[in-house]
Scaffold this motif. Structure first.
Motif, mmCIF file in Angstrom:
data_model
loop_
_atom_site.group_PDB
_atom_site.id
_atom_site.type_symbol
_atom_site.label_atom_id
_atom_site.label_comp_id
_atom_site.label_asym_id
_atom_site.label_seq_id
_atom_site.Cartn_x
_atom_site.Cartn_y
_atom_site.Cartn_z
ATOM 1 N N HIS A 109 -48.109 9.085 75.877
ATOM 2 C CA HIS A 109 -47.833 8.022 74.914
ATOM 3 C C HIS A 109 -46.723 7.093 75.416
ATOM 4 O O HIS A 109 -46.755 5.882 75.176
ATOM 5 N N ALA A 110 -45.754 7.657 76.113
ATOM 6 C CA ALA A 110 -44.683 6.835 76.670
ATOM 7 C C ALA A 110 -45.234 5.860 77.704
ATOM 8 O O ALA A 110 -44.874 4.677 77.721
ATOM 9 N N LYS A 111 -46.117 6.340 78.563
ATOM 10 C CA LYS A 111 -46.721 5.475 79.585
ATOM 11 C C LYS A 111 -47.536 4.363 78.938
ATOM 12 O O LYS A 111 -47.537 3.213 79.412
ATOM 13 N N ALA A 112 -48.248 4.679 77.863
ATOM 14 C CA ALA A 112 -49.031 3.657 77.159
ATOM 15 C C ALA A 112 -48.122 2.584 76.568
ATOM 16 O O ALA A 112 -48.437 1.389 76.613
ATOM 17 N N LEU A 113 -46.972 3.017 76.035
ATOM 18 C CA LEU A 113 -46.015 2.064 75.461
ATOM 19 C C LEU A 113 -45.404 1.193 76.551
ATOM 20 O O LEU A 113 -45.218 -0.014 76.372
ATOM 21 N N VAL A 114 -45.110 1.801 77.697
ATOM 22 C CA VAL A 114 -44.570 1.050 78.830
ATOM 23 C C VAL A 114 -45.584 -0.005 79.292
ATOM 24 O O VAL A 114 -45.239 -1.167 79.538
ATOM 25 N N THR A 115 -46.830 0.387 79.415
ATOM 26 C CA THR A 115 -47.882 -0.542 79.835
ATOM 27 C C THR A 115 -48.007 -1.711 78.860
ATOM 28 O O THR A 115 -48.181 -2.864 79.265
ATOM 29 N N LEU A 116 -47.902 -1.416 77.566
ATOM 30 C CA LEU A 116 -48.039 -2.443 76.537
ATOM 31 C C LEU A 116 -46.875 -3.425 76.529
ATOM 32 O O LEU A 116 -47.062 -4.630 76.322
ATOM 33 N N LEU A 117 -45.650 -2.924 76.778
ATOM 34 C CA LEU A 117 -44.453 -3.742 76.556
ATOM 35 C C LEU A 117 -43.720 -4.185 77.818
ATOM 36 O O LEU A 117 -42.863 -5.067 77.740
ATOM 37 N N LYS A 118 -44.024 -3.600 78.954
ATOM 38 C CA LYS A 118 -43.265 -3.917 80.163
ATOM 39 C C LYS A 118 -43.360 -5.400 80.496
ATOM 40 O O LYS A 118 -44.435 -5.995 80.486
ATOM 41 N N GLY A 119 -42.212 -5.982 80.788
ATOM 42 C CA GLY A 119 -42.150 -7.402 81.119
ATOM 43 C C GLY A 119 -41.956 -8.300 79.926
ATOM 44 O O GLY A 119 -41.714 -9.501 80.082
#
Length: 211
Positions: free
Chosen positions: A21-31
């Protein structure tokens, strides 16, 4: 546009606080100009779900930070000092309370402060401490100035003492004012423009919210 967005992410044990779930959140919000404020579920209000442990919450926070996201898990300690009892709680900015420790006022100022520090240590890491106490007080300096229900508390620089002991900010406020603010923000007074809060304990007091 220069705007910065804040996302509140509620952690639920066994549901959404793993690395996937953390990786999914990173993918969604990174940048994106976004800060994630992690909130642990209030297990008192949501009894069918389990609140995340300190270990799991900080592990999830580490996953986000490793992925390059700006994130925090903000928690505060609240202390209420009365003539007959002391209450120490740990919670979040949204009003969620995780744990409460309550004990009788031992009478001695030094023993009382020692027990408060022990209770805070038992509750675990936090970002700040807020203390409510009957007056008179010097709230700006964090000094308790001889309240009638605390006989030997004469000009006690409690905020500085707590900060020196724990290394985190500490503020002291009149108990009725602090209760009025909490009730206005989270309780029966939420949404009102004007309200009064009355305290009936070892002493009596009142806090006002006006316009």
């Amino acid at each position: 546009t220069g705007r910065r967005y804040y996302l509140e992410y509620t952690l639920i044990e066994g549901e959404n606080c793993d690395e996937e779930h953390a990786k999914a959140l990173v993918t969604l919000l990174k940048g994106k100009p976004c800060h994630v404020n992690l909130i642990r579920l209030n297990e008192v209000k949501e009894r069918s779900l389990k609140a995340t442990s300190d270990k799991e919450a900080y592990r999830f926070l580490g996953y986000l930070e490793k992925g390059g996201l700006s994130a925090t898990l903000r928690r505060q300690i609240g202390v209420d000092i009365g003539g007959t009892k002391i209450a120490v709680v740990k919670g979040e900015e949204n009003g969620n309370i995780y744990k409460k420790i309550r004990f009788e006022n031992p009478g001695s100022k030094d023993e009382c402060i020692s027990r408060i520090l022990s209770a805070i240590a038992e509750l675990g890491a936090a970002d700040a401490v807020g203390i409510s106490c009957g007056g008179p007080l010097d709230s700006d300096k964090g000094i308790i100035m001889s309240p009638p229900n605390l006989p030997d508390w004469d000009n006690v620089p409690l905020a500085d003492m707590i900060t020196d002991a724990l290394g985190i900010p500490c503020k002291v406020r009149n108990d009725a004012d602090a209760c009025a603010l909490a009730e206005w923000q989270f309780g029966a007074g939420k949404g009102t423009k004007n309200m009064i809060f009355l305290t009936f304990g070892t002493g009596m007091g009142a806090g006002l919210i006006l316009d």
